[in-house]
Design an enzyme around this catalytic site. Sequence first.
Site, short mmCIF file in Angstrom:
data_model
loop_
_atom_site.label_atom_id
_atom_site.label_comp_id
_atom_site.label_asym_id
_atom_site.label_seq_id
_atom_site.Cartn_x
_atom_site.Cartn_y
_atom_site.Cartn_z
N ARG A 242 -1.49 7.72 2.68
CA ARG A 242 -2.02 6.78 1.68
C ARG A 242 -3.54 6.64 1.87
O ARG A 242 -4.30 6.66 0.90
CB ARG A 242 -1.33 5.43 1.85
CG ARG A 242 -1.82 4.32 0.92
CD ARG A 242 -0.87 3.14 1.07
NE ARG A 242 -1.42 1.89 0.59
CZ ARG A 242 -1.34 1.46 -0.68
NH1 ARG A 242 -0.77 2.21 -1.59
NH2 ARG A 242 -1.84 0.28 -1.01
N HIS A 265 -3.75 -2.68 -4.84
CA HIS A 265 -4.40 -3.76 -4.11
C HIS A 265 -4.65 -4.94 -5.04
O HIS A 265 -4.97 -4.75 -6.22
CB HIS A 265 -5.74 -3.29 -3.54
CG HIS A 265 -5.60 -2.40 -2.34
ND1 HIS A 265 -6.60 -1.57 -1.90
CD2 HIS A 265 -4.56 -2.21 -1.48
CE1 HIS A 265 -6.19 -0.90 -0.84
NE2 HIS A 265 -4.96 -1.28 -0.56
N TYR A 274 -12.45 1.95 2.38
CA TYR A 274 -12.55 3.40 2.24
C TYR A 274 -13.97 3.87 2.00
O TYR A 274 -14.28 5.04 2.20
CB TYR A 274 -11.63 3.88 1.12
CG TYR A 274 -10.18 3.60 1.41
CD1 TYR A 274 -9.49 4.31 2.39
CD2 TYR A 274 -9.50 2.59 0.73
CE1 TYR A 274 -8.17 4.03 2.68
CE2 TYR A 274 -8.18 2.30 1.02
CZ TYR A 274 -7.53 3.03 1.99
OH TYR A 274 -6.22 2.75 2.29
#
Length: 293
Positions: A242, A265, A274
């Site tokens: 993921r 999210h 990220y």
Amino acid sequence: MRDIFLSYLKSEKRYSDHTLKAYDSDISQFELFLKAQFPEQTLKTLSSIHIRSWLVHLKEEGNSNRSINRKSASIKSLYKFALKKGLVSSNPSDAIRAPKIKKKLPVFIPSDILNGLFDQSHFSEDFSGQRDKLVIELLYGTGIRLSELIELKKDDINYHQSVIKVLGKGNKDRVIPLHKELIKSIKNYTDLREKMVRENANNYLILRDDGQKAYPVLIYRIVKKYLDLITTVEKKSPHVLRHTFATHLLNKGADLNAIKDLLGHENLAATQVYTHNSLEQLKSIFKKAHPKA
């Protein structure tokens, strides 16, 4: 109060059994501490002092800040719920500040390494091999969670629109695009699946070798088995795929809000982690390419 809260997490929030067990364990541990140290107190009568005492006790027992943070979050969630439902008149956890922990960057696998895994030689042509291949491709190709993968139904796949419908946290649906190779893998697997399972016997997409619904440990074993073939990263789990999905999209210029929606999210802050991986890649490229670096 604990039972009502756990029932709410299961029926309304639709948390996984693993998450429910974690909440139950944390709250039970706190209740045992209260019984031993403050026997006159209950979950409904205590104050912030009692919660702080428990956190100090956990630290003295050698618990890491990360573990204490999680347990503190469980108690905060309990009292937030209890206040909302009128089970308590005030929230004793409001004044509690959990210890800070250093954020770890999400572990991911470089695209060139992961792409090498999908060489057909790694996967057998029988049902088990093609199921394993699809498990890896779905986790990496869509970024879905372990629980979401297990709950996928055959009817959740829309071949005409090349998308899957995923039931995520909070009982919220989201739609994720499927690329051509992934659709091909799904069709190949489902052909084998139909030969093994009698019609309408089981609507779940990912099945065990005996035709029953897959379970978390099986998926972990599959992921570890194949990631062991290509990488030495210490952590080899469905969540790593993921993370890899999100990091690769960001590195290729995908919009952060789009990645947020794909991952399911609730807020952008959860997705922004990220950007750190992406920044590290940019720094690496800069050092290699710039004449003054």
